[in-house]
Motif scaffolding. Structure first.
Motif: not given
Length: 97
Positions: A8-11, A75-82
């Protein structure tokens, strides 16, 4: 087959985007970038475009597949992926500064 085909990446989308994948697989485009993809990629017979709103309801099969394979996030270590950096701007909402 529920397999990730690309990381997954910006394209930046152009007429050749996803060409190698679309020539061999059915690809469904959806979301807020769908319209741009439709304008540029509708020449491919395997490119399909969905105007259905994105909803968790439409992710049941994917969620079930992850559950069955015990693919859980910590979940305690989950970070959103922008995909893109956040660029703050001046609010246009009345009453906010």
């Amino acid at each position: 087959d529920m397999e990730l085909m690309n990381e997954i990446h910006a394209e930046i989308i152009d007429e050749e985007s996803f060409r190698e994948i679309i020539e061999n697989h059915l690809v469904i485009f959806c979301g807020n970038g769908m319209q741009k993809c439709k304008e540029l990629l509708s020449k491919y017979p395997n490119a399909m475009f969905s105007e259905s709103p994105l909803s968790a309801q439409n992710m049941i099969e994917t969620a079930y597949h992850k559950f069955e394979s015990e693919d859980f996030d910590d979940l305690p270590y989950f970070e959103p992926f922008y995909l893109k950096d956040y660029l703050p701007g001046k609010s246009t909402v009345k009453g906010l500064r």
